[in-house]
Design a protein around this motif. Sequence first.
Motif, PDB file in Angstrom:
ATOM      1  N   ARG A 185       0.727  -1.093  -0.122  1.00  0.00           N
ATOM      2  CA  ARG A 185       0.060  -0.044  -0.015  1.00  0.00           C
ATOM      3  C   ARG A 185       1.026   1.235   0.006  1.00  0.00           C
ATOM      4  O   ARG A 185       0.405   2.280  -0.343  1.00  0.00           O
ATOM      5  CB  ARG A 185      -0.784   0.099   1.263  1.00  0.00           C
ATOM      6  N   SER A 187       1.348   3.873   2.140  1.00  0.00           N
ATOM      7  CA  SER A 187       1.170   4.617   3.509  1.00  0.00           C
ATOM      8  C   SER A 187      -0.062   4.011   4.012  1.00  0.00           C
ATOM      9  O   SER A 187      -1.051   3.368   3.356  1.00  0.00           O
ATOM     10  CB  SER A 187       1.125   6.074   3.095  1.00  0.00           C
ATOM     11  N   ARG A 192      -2.719   5.748   4.717  1.00  0.00           N
ATOM     12  CA  ARG A 192      -3.850   6.571   3.736  1.00  0.00           C
ATOM     13  C   ARG A 192      -4.333   5.766   2.650  1.00  0.00           C
ATOM     14  O   ARG A 192      -5.338   5.536   2.201  1.00  0.00           O
ATOM     15  CB  ARG A 192      -3.163   7.929   3.309  1.00  0.00           C
ATOM     16  N   ASP A 193      -3.114   5.211   2.006  1.00  0.00           N
ATOM     17  CA  ASP A 193      -3.462   4.258   0.643  1.00  0.00           C
ATOM     18  C   ASP A 193      -4.057   2.983   1.089  1.00  0.00           C
ATOM     19  O   ASP A 193      -3.735   2.308   1.791  1.00  0.00           O
ATOM     20  CB  ASP A 193      -2.128   4.194  -0.164  1.00  0.00           C
ATOM     21  N   VAL A 237      -5.097   1.028  -1.935  1.00  0.00           N
ATOM     22  CA  VAL A 237      -5.370   0.222  -2.919  1.00  0.00           C
ATOM     23  C   VAL A 237      -3.703  -0.555  -3.187  1.00  0.00           C
ATOM     24  O   VAL A 237      -2.484   0.306  -2.864  1.00  0.00           O
ATOM     25  CB  VAL A 237      -5.315   1.025  -4.366  1.00  0.00           C
ATOM     26  N   LYS A 296      -1.235  -0.859  -5.203  1.00  0.00           N
ATOM     27  CA  LYS A 296      -0.751  -0.500  -6.709  1.00  0.00           C
ATOM     28  C   LYS A 296       0.231  -1.441  -7.288  1.00  0.00           C
ATOM     29  O   LYS A 296      -0.018  -1.396  -8.559  1.00  0.00           O
ATOM     30  CB  LYS A 296      -0.208   1.063  -6.368  1.00  0.00           C
ATOM     31  N   ARG A 329      -4.203   6.363 -11.943  1.00  0.00           N
ATOM     32  CA  ARG A 329      -4.607   7.717 -11.348  1.00  0.00           C
ATOM     33  C   ARG A 329      -6.259   7.979 -11.103  1.00  0.00           C
ATOM     34  O   ARG A 329      -6.684   8.173 -10.034  1.00  0.00           O
ATOM     35  CB  ARG A 329      -3.987   8.901 -12.123  1.00  0.00           C
ATOM     36  N   THR A 344      -7.503   5.374  -8.542  1.00  0.00           N
ATOM     37  CA  THR A 344      -7.138   5.516  -7.156  1.00  0.00           C
ATOM     38  C   THR A 344      -7.311   6.870  -6.565  1.00  0.00           C
ATOM     39  O   THR A 344      -7.259   6.943  -5.314  1.00  0.00           O
ATOM     40  CB  THR A 344      -5.616   5.333  -7.031  1.00  0.00           C
ATOM     41  N   THR A 345      -7.913   7.846  -7.161  1.00  0.00           N
ATOM     42  CA  THR A 345      -8.138   9.370  -6.643  1.00  0.00           C
ATOM     43  C   THR A 345      -9.827   9.503  -6.851  1.00  0.00           C
ATOM     44  O   THR A 345     -10.047  10.407  -7.392  1.00  0.00           O
ATOM     45  CB  THR A 345      -7.490  10.067  -7.213  1.00  0.00           C
ATOM     46  N   TYR A 368     -12.724   6.857   2.822  1.00  0.00           N
ATOM     47  CA  TYR A 368     -11.732   6.463   1.485  1.00  0.00           C
ATOM     48  C   TYR A 368     -11.842   4.924   1.151  1.00  0.00           C
ATOM     49  O   TYR A 368     -11.978   4.750   0.061  1.00  0.00           O
ATOM     50  CB  TYR A 368     -10.537   7.081   1.942  1.00  0.00           C
TER      51      TYR A 368
END
Length: 326
Positions: free
Chosen positions: A38, A40, A42-43, A45, A47, A78, A81-82, A198
């Motif tokens: 991940r 962090s 916060r993330d 997904v 990636k 992008r 994930t946002t 999130y």
Amino acid sequence: MNTTPQGNEQYSSHIPALATLINLGWTFLPATKCQAQRGSQRDVVLKPVLEQVLRQRRFEFKGESYPLSEQAVDQVMREITTPSMAQGLMAANQSVYDMLTLGITVTEFVDGKKATPTIHLIDWENLDNNQFHVTEEMEVLSAQGTHTRRPDVVTFVNGIPLAVIEAKKAASGNPNKDMVEEGISQNIRNQKNDEIPYLYAFAQLLFAISRNDGRYGTTHTPMKFWSKWQDEEFDDQYVQGIKNQPLLASDKNTLFQDKPGKIRDYFEALWSKPMMPTEQDRLLVGLLDRHRFLEFLRLFILFDQKIGKIAARYPQAFGIKALLER
């Protein structure tokens, strides 16, 4: 050695749920490995997994097949994930759902000619072209960065977290307190603006389970509408077969690597004898069998302007499937 069912969540619900999911074909990622993927807290997904899947995607142009360019891979990553949280969780969740079901259109140039293929994040037709992971105790930083929450179990398809499971012990010791309702409450609380919305922008199905009960809902489902699942295709013998399938040694090692030895000893003894399926197993097999999960996400989730987001109940799902077959 003591093999009486242990009261706490890890023994009674959490590890049995992971074992069932591993037997359903989900690859277990220990929390530390998941965190490394991940980046962090916060993330949410994974990636590297998503990127690997996208690099295998191809698009057709004038009868020829081409891999995605770096720019296209970046663009898809992008966009997915946002999701914008500006209009609230439900709008973000719907935008993610649309990207999952409809794909993301990118611009590619082939010999100077412009192509605009739509790239699918999930291969709905061929199960084996997707990656399925499950992790536990996934620590997610709250929106304000003031605290973290740790959902018990999270499942990912192609690195995108699509189901969140709260696993509870069977009894609370308090007659007025229902443990599955507590799991539902945690899912509902965690969707709030100052919690971890999130993660829930991505999640499509939410579960609360304990050994003898299990219910599912979706984004913003009020407590009273969380449903039980009764399967009309998978009978108890089938569920029992999955539950009693011995885990591979490599899966066991991964599952227990960060846990005290006595937990492994307890489960080795428990799993050495045939086990009966529980309500928790029936729900997990019914909705998190990988074929079933993708089918459910694609066909049995609906966004309604007035009511919000709806996940079908089992009579609706099996009724529609029967109609389609006829």
